[in-house]
Motif scaffolding. Structure first.
Motif, PDB file in Angstrom:
ATOM      1  N   PHE A 150       0.847  -1.249   0.064  1.00 48.36           N
ATOM      2  CA  PHE A 150       0.044   0.159   0.031  1.00 48.36           C
ATOM      3  C   PHE A 150       0.813   1.263  -0.002  1.00 48.36           C
ATOM      4  CE2 PHE A 150      -4.330  -1.582   1.722  1.00 48.36           C
ATOM      5  CZ  PHE A 150      -4.308  -2.574   0.878  1.00 48.36           C
ATOM      6  N   GLY A 159      -0.042   3.799  -2.838  1.00 47.22           N
ATOM      7  CA  GLY A 159      -0.892   4.658  -2.373  1.00 47.22           C
ATOM      8  C   GLY A 159      -0.781   5.938  -2.245  1.00 47.22           C
ATOM      9  N   VAL A 193      -6.010  -1.304   5.315  1.00 47.99           N
ATOM     10  CA  VAL A 193      -6.266   0.186   5.181  1.00 47.99           C
ATOM     11  C   VAL A 193      -5.903   1.245   6.561  1.00 47.99           C
ATOM     12  CG1 VAL A 193      -7.691   2.201   4.610  1.00 47.99           C
ATOM     13  CG2 VAL A 193      -7.664   0.481   3.101  1.00 47.99           C
ATOM     14  N   TYR A 247      -2.247   0.684   7.216  1.00 47.55           N
ATOM     15  CA  TYR A 247      -1.399   1.605   6.598  1.00 47.55           C
ATOM     16  C   TYR A 247      -1.311   3.059   6.980  1.00 47.55           C
ATOM     17  CZ  TYR A 247      -1.004   4.820   2.534  1.00 47.55           C
ATOM     18  OH  TYR A 247      -0.425   5.806   1.621  1.00 47.55           O
ATOM     19  N   THR A 283      -7.638   4.587  -3.157  1.00 46.81           N
ATOM     20  CA  THR A 283      -8.669   3.868  -2.761  1.00 46.81           C
ATOM     21  C   THR A 283      -8.866   2.327  -3.742  1.00 46.81           C
ATOM     22  OG1 THR A 283      -9.761   5.343  -1.634  1.00 46.81           O
ATOM     23  CG2 THR A 283     -11.087   3.568  -1.968  1.00 46.81           C
ATOM     24  N   PHE A 326      -5.780   0.221  -3.442  1.00 48.38           N
ATOM     25  CA  PHE A 326      -5.829  -0.533  -2.355  1.00 48.38           C
ATOM     26  C   PHE A 326      -6.787  -1.867  -2.546  1.00 48.38           C
ATOM     27  CE2 PHE A 326      -5.054   3.403   0.452  1.00 48.38           C
ATOM     28  CZ  PHE A 326      -3.554   3.150   0.199  1.00 48.38           C
TER      29      PHE A 326
END
Length: 564
Positions: free
Chosen positions: A153, A157, A303, A306, A373, A376
């Motif tokens: 991530f 990300g 998430v 992360y 998003t 992910f």
């Protein structure tokens, strides 16, 4: 909001060569640099491989910390300009509505930046971090699996999308707010002034062209390596070597040339819609056919972890892990930061193009949040399903020696799902389409830069740059395969990273100047309104007489006959 001044509406002088088909001071130097690198890799692949490895050791060992620091700085910069008092600045005239609807804009944002990389690393990266953890990371298998998702991530990300924010926002402001040509140099006008029309501006555009071409070539090389692995997996081609990969690059580059010649509204648009639709279908299939509930639980958990570890991981350079840490950084974090930076001119121009009419706050929120998003979710579906199989299922995705087949991991996962061979074939088709759309879109952006900002560059130039991307991918594969592709991305990104730092300063100067003007005008309007309010109150209270219309007394006196 501030009304745009006449200075903002003026048309700048054309770039050298903009009135014709190319900008000679940009086109020829960029072409010479690219051809020289490609020729060197083709003529002397052994020497090129040695040089690439030497450069890799030098840059990664010397500048790995620099890449980590500036990319994290880009995240901070993006959040600051997006959610601070600059956020209400419009990327276009103050009264203009966004050119694209919200959902169309979000879809194009997602399709712009990752493409082949998502398909290539969706299964392979979490498995690699699980089987060979980052130096200094230890724990139980489940702990290593969880940390592998968080590390993935980090690489896909906020950081890569913050890189795109820096470039895209600077270009969007220059193009849509200041009516400048579509060229990287104009993003630096607040900092460089008139010098953007000189040799400094030429160097900026040359660096953008070279970086974009080799960044796209890196993606093409990754894509064709995975296509070859898929053909081998299906027993269509046994043990594919360089010649197979060269033929694949040649065939797919031909498709990209046809697409880019047809233009944005035909080939590029159609292929983008097809490959995005196919990617969604593949994602949903794996989600439903795999451990669905586990994937949703893992998505929420990963998430959360992360964001908990974001600051620590953002500054982690594995400094205490010696050579092992340096090698790991070069294979993963530093490679990614260099890859994203080399892609940023291409993706930045594209994002800027589709963001006319949005505010800075909308731009930053959309570019950071939505693609990250979706990314992910992609890695949780594919990587999470692979980790679940390795931990709780039949395994087989990690070798007994701890190795992971990076190119073939996706096919190993899909083959065990219902309709395995058919799904593998669909995945290969998806990679081909991503390959084509990356090449045609990238070559169109390069062509616009080499043509001085011309949004409709000539056909022969489109063919040239699209072909060069395929040739560069072939040359890098011959010069050292995947390692050469990764190193080239890191090297090419180094000079353009300096341009990006200048873009941050330039964007701040432009926003600060506009905000200062906005505040000055608002205060003047408030002062005038307050003065008018006080005057009206005094008149109503009878403290002062209401002033007669200007000139009325003079007209009455002049209208009276003499001697009356």
């Amino acid at each position: 909001m501030v009304t745009r001044s006449g200075a903002d509406r003026r048309v700048e002088p054309e770039l050298p060569g903009q009135g014709g088909s190319i900008a000679p001071r940009v086109f020829w130097p960029a072409l010479i640099v690219i051809v020289a690198v490609v020729a060197f890799a083709v003529i002397a692949p052994g020497t090129a491989d040695s040089v690439i490895k030497a450069v890799q050791e030098s840059i990664i060992g010397t500048f790995g910390w620099y890449y980590t620091l500036i990319v994290t700085g880009f995240v901070v910069f993006a959040l600051w300009v997006g959610f601070g008092h600059f956020g209400d600045i419009k990327l276009g005239p103050d009264d203009e509505e966004p050119e694209f609807g919200v959902w169309s804009w979000f879809a194009m944002l997602f399709a712009a930046g990752m493409g082949i990389g998502l398909v290539f690393y969706g299964v392979a990266e979490p498995l690699n971090h699980f089987a060979s953890p980052k130096p200094g990371v230890s724990g139980t298998p489940t702990e290593l699996a969880q940390q592998s998702m968080v590390q993935t991530f980090l690489h896909w990300g906020l950081h890569p999308w913050a890189i795109y924010v820096v470039v895209g926002l600077a270009i969007a402001y220059a193009v849509h707010r200041k009516n400048r040509p579509v060229s990287i140099r104009w993003a630096l006008e607040p900092l460089l002034g008139k010098r953007v029309n000189g040799w400094l501006g030429d160097l900026v555009d040359i660096a953008a062209i070279v970086g974009t071409l080799f960044g796209v070539a890196t993606s093409l090389g990754l894509g064709v390596t995975q296509i070859a692995a898929g053909l081998d997996f299906l027993d269509i081609v046994q043990d594919p070597g360089n010649w197979t990969k060269i033929l694949l690059i040649g065939g797919i580059t031909t498709m990209a040339v046809i697409s880019v010649v047809s233009g944005v509204k035909k080939g590029i648009k159609w292929l983008s819609n097809i490959n995005l639709s196919l990617a969604v279908v593949l994602l949903l299939f794996v989600l439903v056919a795999g451990p669905t509930v586990f994937v949703f639980r893992e998505f929420v958990q990963s998430v959360g972890l992360y964001f908990q570890q974001l600051v620590r991981l953002s500054f982690d350079t594995t400094a205490l892990q010696g050579e092992q840490g340096t090698t790991w950084q070069g294979s993963w974090a530093t490679f990614y930061w260099g890859w994203w930076i080399s892609w940023s001119p291409f993706v930045g121009v594209f994002i800027a193009r589709i963001s006319r009419g949005r505010t800075v706050r909308q731009f930053v929120a959309g570019v950071l949040a939505v693609p990250a998003t979706v990314t992910f979710l992609w890695f949780t579906v594919f990587g999470g399903t692979a980790l679940w199989r390795q931990l709780f299922g039949e395994g087989g995705l990690v070798g007994e020696d701890g190795s992971v087949d990076t190119e073939g991991a996706l096919f190993g996962l899909l083959d065990k799902l219902p309709g395995g061979p058919l799904v593998v074939g669909a995945a290969i088709l998806l990679i081909v389409l991503f390959f084509v759309t990356s090449s045609d879109s990238g070559s169109l952006v390069v062509d616009m830069l080499a043509s001085g900002g011309n949004p409709e560059p000539p056909t022969w130039s489109r063919v040239l740059w699209a072909s060069l991307e395929g040739i560069a991918a072939i040359a890098l594969l011959l010069a050292g395969g995947l390692g050469a592709l990764q190193t080239t991305a890191i090297v090419i990104a180094l000079p353009f990273s300096v341009v990006m730092l200048a873009m941050c300063v330039s964007t701040w100067k432009a926003f600060h100047a506009e905000r200062t003007l906005m505040v000055r005008i608002q205060r003047r309007l408030q002062r005038d309104e307050f003065t008018e309010h006080v005057s009206r109150s005094l008149i109503e209270d009878g403290l002062v007489d209401e002033p007669e219309p200007a000139g009325s007394g003079t007209r009455q006196a002049n209208d009276t006959p003499r001697g009356s």
